[in-house]
Design a protein around this motif. Sequence first.
Motif, PDB file in Angstrom:
ATOM      1  N   LYS A 146       0.831  -1.207   0.000  1.00  0.00           N
ATOM      2  CA  LYS A 146       0.000   0.000   0.000  1.00  0.00           C
ATOM      3  C   LYS A 146       0.866   1.258   0.000  1.00  0.00           C
ATOM      4  CE  LYS A 146      -2.306   0.691   3.756  1.00  0.00           C
ATOM      5  NZ  LYS A 146      -3.313   0.458   4.804  1.00  0.00           N
ATOM      6  N   ALA A 147       1.949   1.242   0.772  1.00  0.00           N
ATOM      7  CA  ALA A 147       2.840   2.401   0.838  1.00  0.00           C
ATOM      8  C   ALA A 147       3.514   2.646  -0.505  1.00  0.00           C
ATOM      9  CB  ALA A 147       3.883   2.185   1.931  1.00  0.00           C
ATOM     10  N   VAL A 148       4.040   1.599  -1.098  1.00  0.00           N
ATOM     11  CA  VAL A 148       4.739   1.738  -2.377  1.00  0.00           C
ATOM     12  C   VAL A 148       3.771   2.168  -3.475  1.00  0.00           C
ATOM     13  CG1 VAL A 148       5.998   0.461  -4.159  1.00  0.00           C
ATOM     14  CG2 VAL A 148       6.568   0.137  -1.742  1.00  0.00           C
ATOM     15  N   ASP A 149       2.543   1.653  -3.434  1.00  0.00           N
ATOM     16  CA  ASP A 149       1.538   2.053  -4.420  1.00  0.00           C
ATOM     17  C   ASP A 149       1.257   3.550  -4.332  1.00  0.00           C
ATOM     18  OD1 ASP A 149       1.341  -0.515  -5.358  1.00  0.00           O
ATOM     19  OD2 ASP A 149      -0.562  -0.968  -4.347  1.00  0.00           O
ATOM     20  N   TYR A 150       1.175   4.094  -3.103  1.00  0.00           N
ATOM     21  CA  TYR A 150       0.935   5.540  -3.003  1.00  0.00           C
ATOM     22  C   TYR A 150       2.141   6.326  -3.502  1.00  0.00           C
ATOM     23  CZ  TYR A 150      -0.266  10.182  -1.831  1.00  0.00           C
ATOM     24  OH  TYR A 150      -0.528  11.520  -1.975  1.00  0.00           O
ATOM     25  N   LEU A 151       3.342   5.880  -3.161  1.00  0.00           N
ATOM     26  CA  LEU A 151       4.532   6.605  -3.590  1.00  0.00           C
ATOM     27  C   LEU A 151       4.633   6.667  -5.114  1.00  0.00           C
ATOM     28  CD1 LEU A 151       6.970   5.184  -0.913  1.00  0.00           C
ATOM     29  CD2 LEU A 151       6.169   7.555  -1.080  1.00  0.00           C
ATOM     30  N   ALA A 152       4.042   5.691  -5.791  1.00  0.00           N
ATOM     31  CA  ALA A 152       4.067   5.681  -7.252  1.00  0.00           C
ATOM     32  C   ALA A 152       3.110   6.706  -7.853  1.00  0.00           C
ATOM     33  CB  ALA A 152       3.724   4.285  -7.769  1.00  0.00           C
ATOM     34  N   ILE A 153       2.109   7.141  -7.075  1.00  0.00           N
ATOM     35  CA  ILE A 153       1.117   8.085  -7.614  1.00  0.00           C
ATOM     36  C   ILE A 153       1.139   9.433  -6.909  1.00  0.00           C
ATOM     37  CG2 ILE A 153      -0.404   6.194  -8.330  1.00  0.00           C
ATOM     38  CD1 ILE A 153      -2.196   6.931  -5.888  1.00  0.00           C
ATOM     39  N   ALA A 168       5.591  14.827 -10.056  1.00  0.00           N
ATOM     40  CA  ALA A 168       5.922  16.097 -10.703  1.00  0.00           C
ATOM     41  C   ALA A 168       7.430  16.261 -10.859  1.00  0.00           C
ATOM     42  CB  ALA A 168       5.342  17.258  -9.910  1.00  0.00           C
ATOM     43  N   VAL A 169       8.181  15.925  -9.808  1.00  0.00           N
ATOM     44  CA  VAL A 169       9.637  16.043  -9.889  1.00  0.00           C
ATOM     45  C   VAL A 169      10.201  15.016 -10.862  1.00  0.00           C
ATOM     46  CG1 VAL A 169      11.779  15.829  -8.601  1.00  0.00           C
ATOM     47  CG2 VAL A 169       9.857  17.043  -7.592  1.00  0.00           C
ATOM     48  N   ALA A 170       9.651  13.784 -10.822  1.00  0.00           N
ATOM     49  CA  ALA A 170      10.138  12.740 -11.732  1.00  0.00           C
ATOM     50  C   ALA A 170       9.887  13.139 -13.186  1.00  0.00           C
ATOM     51  CB  ALA A 170       9.428  11.427 -11.424  1.00  0.00           C
ATOM     52  N   ALA A 171       8.712  13.732 -13.462  1.00  0.00           N
ATOM     53  CA  ALA A 171       8.397  14.159 -14.823  1.00  0.00           C
ATOM     54  C   ALA A 171       9.322  15.286 -15.278  1.00  0.00           C
ATOM     55  CB  ALA A 171       6.941  14.609 -14.905  1.00  0.00           C
ATOM     56  N   LYS A 172       9.597  16.225 -14.376  1.00  0.00           N
ATOM     57  CA  LYS A 172      10.499  17.335 -14.715  1.00  0.00           C
ATOM     58  C   LYS A 172      11.896  16.817 -14.997  1.00  0.00           C
ATOM     59  CE  LYS A 172      12.143  21.847 -13.120  1.00  0.00           C
ATOM     60  NZ  LYS A 172      13.558  21.558 -13.476  1.00  0.00           N
ATOM     61  N   THR A 173      12.368  15.872 -14.164  1.00  0.00           N
ATOM     62  CA  THR A 173      13.698  15.301 -14.355  1.00  0.00           C
ATOM     63  C   THR A 173      13.790  14.596 -15.705  1.00  0.00           C
ATOM     64  OG1 THR A 173      13.950  15.024 -11.977  1.00  0.00           O
ATOM     65  CG2 THR A 173      15.418  13.748 -13.389  1.00  0.00           C
ATOM     66  N   THR A 174      12.739  13.825 -16.035  1.00  0.00           N
ATOM     67  CA  THR A 174      12.717  13.122 -17.318  1.00  0.00           C
ATOM     68  C   THR A 174      12.741  14.118 -18.481  1.00  0.00           C
ATOM     69  OG1 THR A 174      11.482  11.291 -16.328  1.00  0.00           O
ATOM     70  CG2 THR A 174      11.432  11.482 -18.731  1.00  0.00           C
ATOM     71  N   GLY A 175      11.944  15.198 -18.344  1.00  0.00           N
ATOM     72  CA  GLY A 175      11.926  16.223 -19.392  1.00  0.00           C
ATOM     73  C   GLY A 175      13.261  16.909 -19.555  1.00  0.00           C
ATOM     74  N   ASP A 176      13.925  17.197 -18.429  1.00  0.00           N
ATOM     75  CA  ASP A 176      15.229  17.839 -18.479  1.00  0.00           C
ATOM     76  C   ASP A 176      16.259  16.948 -19.166  1.00  0.00           C
ATOM     77  OD1 ASP A 176      14.154  20.016 -17.233  1.00  0.00           O
ATOM     78  OD2 ASP A 176      14.959  19.536 -15.244  1.00  0.00           O
TER      79      ASP A 176
END
Length: 298
Positions: A273-280, A286-294
């Motif tokens: 349950k904890a890992v599932d929340y951390l994934a969403i 938002a930070v992961a998406a920005k890092t990927t975009g950069d």
Amino acid sequence: MSHAIRPRRVTFDWKRTPLHWIPDEPTATHVINVLHLLLPAGERWFVKVFKEALPLVTDEQLLKDVRGFMGQEATHSVQHAYVLEHLAEQNLDTTAYTRHVEWMFDVLLGERPPRVVPVPRREWLRFRLSLIAAIEHFTAVLGDWILDAEALDRAGSDEVMLDLLRWHGAEEVEHRAVAFDMYQHVGGKGAVRYLRRAEGMVMAWPTLVYLWIVGARFLLRHDPQLAGGRYRLRDHRAAARRGLLPSWASLNAAMPRYLRRSYHPSQEGSLRKAVDYLAISPAARAVAAKTTGDLAAS
């Protein structure tokens, strides 16, 4: 189940978060806000104590887990400190309370034992590790609670604050066993190790209750949007009955579980349950998406 513990980069935008982020629920809001009063100094202290103990760790997997734990706790401390800045911007200055919390962790529970506690440095370190293991037991219990606290969503709670609390709570569940395992590893052997573990809980739980009630009283009394704000136990209990707070009964019940000699924190909460929340988590994504975009743009 093997699971790597690692810190996650997150960012939260507090500009639109109101002072009473649970609408029309100042008591529930400020009881939870006590976390922001305690955690910046408290989790910095966790990291300092673990740094002292690192040379004593001889198990490679535990060493990896401890380093991941330290990274997560350092990040938690920073993010909750940002909330204190946001409260100050809303004319709720918490300095008068937090300076006492900082003194407790930095001086009273610092690297050297107080002169009135004449114990060897190694025993002082083991005692402080037992306190951290006990506190982490309750943070895991709270983390599991916040992940399931759907009443906060139904009450219209601020989404950014809920994400902070659930991201943090999920990581507490994720690393729930590390402080316990660290204490067990360097805390000696046999009955003395168990008795010191029990001593840590016996001292930590009443102190946490005291700090929580005093902190809630402070926040309600100094809330600029309340006239004569007061902490009342009946208001706290009413909020808990509505699912906006964990009940005192549920928290008190967590202490005897910890005192069982056979206890291990892996029995608390759900890692999945904890890992599932951390994934969403919006902040983490938002930070992961920005890092990927950069990276894509570079």
